[in-house]
Design a protein around this motif. Structure first.
Motif, PDB file in Angstrom:
ATOM      1  N   ALA A 298      49.998  33.034  63.465  1.00 24.42           N
ATOM      2  CA  ALA A 298      49.424  31.968  62.644  1.00 24.42           C
ATOM      3  C   ALA A 298      49.846  30.599  63.142  1.00 24.42           C
ATOM      4  N   ALA A 299      50.991  30.542  63.806  1.00 27.68           N
ATOM      5  CA  ALA A 299      51.494  29.251  64.251  1.00 27.68           C
ATOM      6  C   ALA A 299      50.728  28.705  65.444  1.00 27.68           C
ATOM      7  N   GLY A 300      49.987  29.561  66.144  1.00 25.05           N
ATOM      8  CA  GLY A 300      49.225  29.098  67.294  1.00 25.05           C
ATOM      9  C   GLY A 300      50.130  28.732  68.449  1.00 25.05           C
ATOM     10  N   ARG A 301      49.702  27.758  69.262  1.00 24.71           N
ATOM     11  CA  ARG A 301      50.463  27.405  70.450  1.00 24.71           C
ATOM     12  C   ARG A 301      51.778  26.742  70.054  1.00 24.71           C
ATOM     13  N   SER A 302      52.805  27.002  70.857  1.00 25.37           N
ATOM     14  CA  SER A 302      54.112  26.379  70.661  1.00 25.37           C
ATOM     15  C   SER A 302      54.782  26.302  72.024  1.00 25.37           C
ATOM     16  N   LYS A 303      56.034  25.865  72.040  1.00 29.19           N
ATOM     17  CA  LYS A 303      56.746  25.780  73.312  1.00 29.19           C
ATOM     18  C   LYS A 303      56.869  27.143  73.959  1.00 29.19           C
ATOM     19  N   SER A 304      56.942  28.187  73.178  1.00 31.31           N
ATOM     20  CA  SER A 304      57.023  29.536  73.705  1.00 31.31           C
ATOM     21  C   SER A 304      56.053  30.416  72.940  1.00 31.31           C
ATOM     22  N   LEU A 344      37.624  22.014  48.566  1.00 29.45           N
ATOM     23  CA  LEU A 344      36.532  21.236  47.981  1.00 29.45           C
ATOM     24  C   LEU A 344      35.882  20.288  48.978  1.00 29.45           C
ATOM     25  N   LYS A 345      36.693  19.739  49.884  1.00 31.18           N
ATOM     26  CA  LYS A 345      36.169  18.697  50.763  1.00 31.18           C
ATOM     27  C   LYS A 345      36.102  19.117  52.231  1.00 31.18           C
ATOM     28  N   GLY A 346      36.500  20.351  52.517  1.00 31.59           N
ATOM     29  CA  GLY A 346      36.442  20.806  53.901  1.00 31.59           C
ATOM     30  C   GLY A 346      37.397  20.073  54.819  1.00 31.59           C
ATOM     31  N   SER A 347      38.461  19.525  54.266  1.00 30.62           N
ATOM     32  CA  SER A 347      39.443  18.800  55.083  1.00 30.62           C
ATOM     33  C   SER A 347      40.422  19.784  55.722  1.00 30.62           C
ATOM     34  N   GLU A 348      41.324  19.239  56.513  1.00 34.23           N
ATOM     35  CA  GLU A 348      42.321  20.074  57.191  1.00 34.23           C
ATOM     36  C   GLU A 348      43.725  19.536  56.927  1.00 34.23           C
ATOM     37  N   LEU A 349      43.994  19.234  55.680  1.00 31.84           N
ATOM     38  CA  LEU A 349      45.285  18.653  55.329  1.00 31.84           C
ATOM     39  C   LEU A 349      46.424  19.652  55.508  1.00 31.84           C
ATOM     40  N   LEU A 350      46.185  20.908  55.151  1.00 32.83           N
ATOM     41  CA  LEU A 350      47.246  21.908  55.258  1.00 32.83           C
ATOM     42  C   LEU A 350      47.623  22.127  56.726  1.00 32.83           C
ATOM     43  N   LEU A 351      46.616  22.251  57.593  1.00 38.36           N
ATOM     44  CA  LEU A 351      46.888  22.405  59.022  1.00 38.36           C
ATOM     45  C   LEU A 351      47.601  21.168  59.561  1.00 38.36           C
ATOM     46  N   THR A 352      47.167  19.997  59.130  1.00 40.32           N
ATOM     47  CA  THR A 352      47.795  18.753  59.590  1.00 40.32           C
ATOM     48  C   THR A 352      49.272  18.728  59.202  1.00 40.32           C
ATOM     49  N   LEU A 416      45.545  28.744  59.804  1.00 42.76           N
ATOM     50  CA  LEU A 416      46.251  27.564  60.313  1.00 42.76           C
ATOM     51  C   LEU A 416      46.477  27.599  61.817  1.00 42.76           C
ATOM     52  N   ARG A 417      45.519  28.119  62.546  1.00 40.76           N
ATOM     53  CA  ARG A 417      45.619  28.083  64.002  1.00 40.76           C
ATOM     54  C   ARG A 417      45.318  26.668  64.489  1.00 40.76           C
TER      55      ARG A 417
END
Length: 462
Positions: A298-304, A344-352, A416-417
């Motif tokens: 779920a964390a996606g790309r990282s240093k490793s 509701l608004k299709g935003s990406e606040l959680l990912l941000t 949350l990728r």
């Protein structure tokens, strides 16, 4: 080097690999049995040895005081290692005098190579020989080589004590290293476009068709380092069981180097359990690897690309809280406003928020990983502060938010990728959208941000 008895130090000296080797001390111990071969470059060896190991080293980790070197060799002798082989060179120009004295007194062979040696070749050839000697006549185990790794892994990860019907498995020569050494389970998730994937029966004699090419290549790379490995590919996931007592950082380097060979399969994330002994330990390591993968994926790309269970810290407690509602309630309590706004608004606040915290409050890095301009990031952070409250950045609240984010990813695998790299056209479109966001942000004349340069705080909106 034909031998029909347990392999000894004297036997290995007949190998071409040891043609230029010299027994510098401890020749009275040349009949010590070698049960395994281990490359060791650290001075803390007590927890890594089980007895009977041939230790190979370049001496890179033993350039300290004479007392430290004496303690290291004393540990090898006390733990029953078979011998110590040293490559003389830039890390150790000559054999320490204190080692010669200790080895002679204990009858512990010290073998030196005067030039560069391929330790990988030594471990590979001696391991094959040791396993062949342990198995005896192949006719005694007609099916041992025919078993695919999938079956071996399935048996090894059963958290049961030995009982009737297990004798054939325990006599399988390819499972012997996993009986003696702690086992670390690793789960690797491949990308959606997984390159070439074909049956490897033609590539690996005796292997079953369920082993994918990617799993086989990863297994081969790890075994080249002297780490016995079982590998099985199923769908877009590879399961590895590594018989190794190395620390997590050493195992990480081995995995990352091996993953470089799998670029076309797009390795997405890997979760690794602890190195634990026995079948029950192997099964627990598998559970730990799954939790690490759930969060790493779920964390996606990282240093490793590899997340180790040891690194999860307080997040190791999450499965115990996942009793149906408690974890969801915790997530809703600390992230509910962001979840509602995104829905509701299709935003990406959680990912941000997740990327921002993972970047340790570095706005430039967070904007880069989100593929947005910093002004857009500032607007999102203002909105996050407005929804979570002005005190969310305080230590206790901030920790709760971070744990809630990981809990959300555990409850919603694959969420949350981080966005993939964009094409130039997509990037221009994103910049146009960002300009519109900046205009909207500038109209919020009655709001101000007191986000500091490290991003550790969010203001109260006026």
């Amino acid at each position: 080097m034909p031998v029909q008895r347990p392999l000894t130090v004297r036997d290995t000296l007949l190998s071409p690999h040891f043609a230029q080797a010299l027994v510098a001390a401890g020749s009275s111990g040349l009949d010590r049995e070698i049960r395994w071969v281990h490359i060791l470059e650290i001075s803390e060896a007590d927890e890594l040895l089980h007895g009977g190991e041939m230790i190979l080293t370049t001496g890179v980790g033993f350039r300290g005081e004479a007392a430290e070197r004496r303690r290291f060799l004393a540990t090898l002798i006390r733990r029953g290692a078979a011998c110590l082989c040293i490559e003389l060179g830039p890390y150790m120009a000559c054999l320490p005098e204190e080692w010669i004295v200790q080895a002679e007194e204990a009858g512990f062979p010290l073998i030196v190579f005067s030039g560069k040696v391929r330790y990988v070749d030594i471990t590979h050839d001696l391991h094959r020989l040791i396993l062949g000697l342990q198995s005896g006549s192949r006719r005694q185990l007609p099916h041992a080589r025919e078993r695919p790794d999938k079956e071996r892994i399935g048996w090894l990860l059963q958290a049961k004590e030995y009982g009737p019907g297990n004798e054939a498995w325990r006599s399988d020569p390819l499972l012997q290293p996993f009986e003696r050494l702690p086992c670390r389970t690793v789960l690797l998730e491949l990308g959606a476009g997984t390159g070439r994937r074909r049956d490897t029966a033609a590539l690996l004699p005796g292997a079953a068709g369920c082993i994918t090419e990617a799993a086989y290549l990863l297994k081969r790379e790890l075994e080249r380092t002297g780490s016995p490995c079982l590998a099985d590919g199923d769908g877009a996931r590879i399961t590895l069981v590594i018989a190794d007592a190395s620390a997590a950082e050493t195992c990480r380097r081995l995995l990352e180097n091996a993953l470089l060979r799998l670029a076309e399969w797009q390795p997405r994330a890997a979760g690794a359990g602890e190195a634990l002994a026995g079948r029950q330990g192997a099964a627990e390591s598998r559970r730990q690897a799954q939790l690490a993968l759930d969060l790493a994926g779920a964390a996606g790309r990282s240093k490793s690309p590899c997340l180790f269970y040891e690194e999860l810290g307080v997040l190791q407690l999450l499965p115990a809280l996942n009793d149906g509602s408690r974890l969801e309630d915790f997530v809703d309590r600390h992230l509910g406003p962001l979840l509602l706004a995104d829905r509701l608004k299709g935003s990406e606040l959680l990912l941000t928020l997740k990327v921002y915290l993972d970047a340790e409050g570095n706005k430039q890095e967070a904007a880069r990983r989100l593929y947005i301009v910093r002004q857009s990031l500032y607007y999102r952070l203002e909105r996050i502060g407005e929804l979570l409250g002005s005190f969310w950045h305080m230590p206790e609240r901030r920790l709760a938010v971070q744990v809630a984010l990981r809990a959300y990813m555990l409850l919603h695998p694959g969420s949350l990728r981080e966005p993939e790299p964009q094409t130039p056209d997509a990037r221009h479109a994103g910049e146009a959208s960002s300009s519109a966001s900046r205009s909207a942000a500038s109209r919020k004349s009655k709001s101000s941000s007191v986000l500091d340069s490290g991003g550790a705080s969010v203001s109260t909106l006026l």
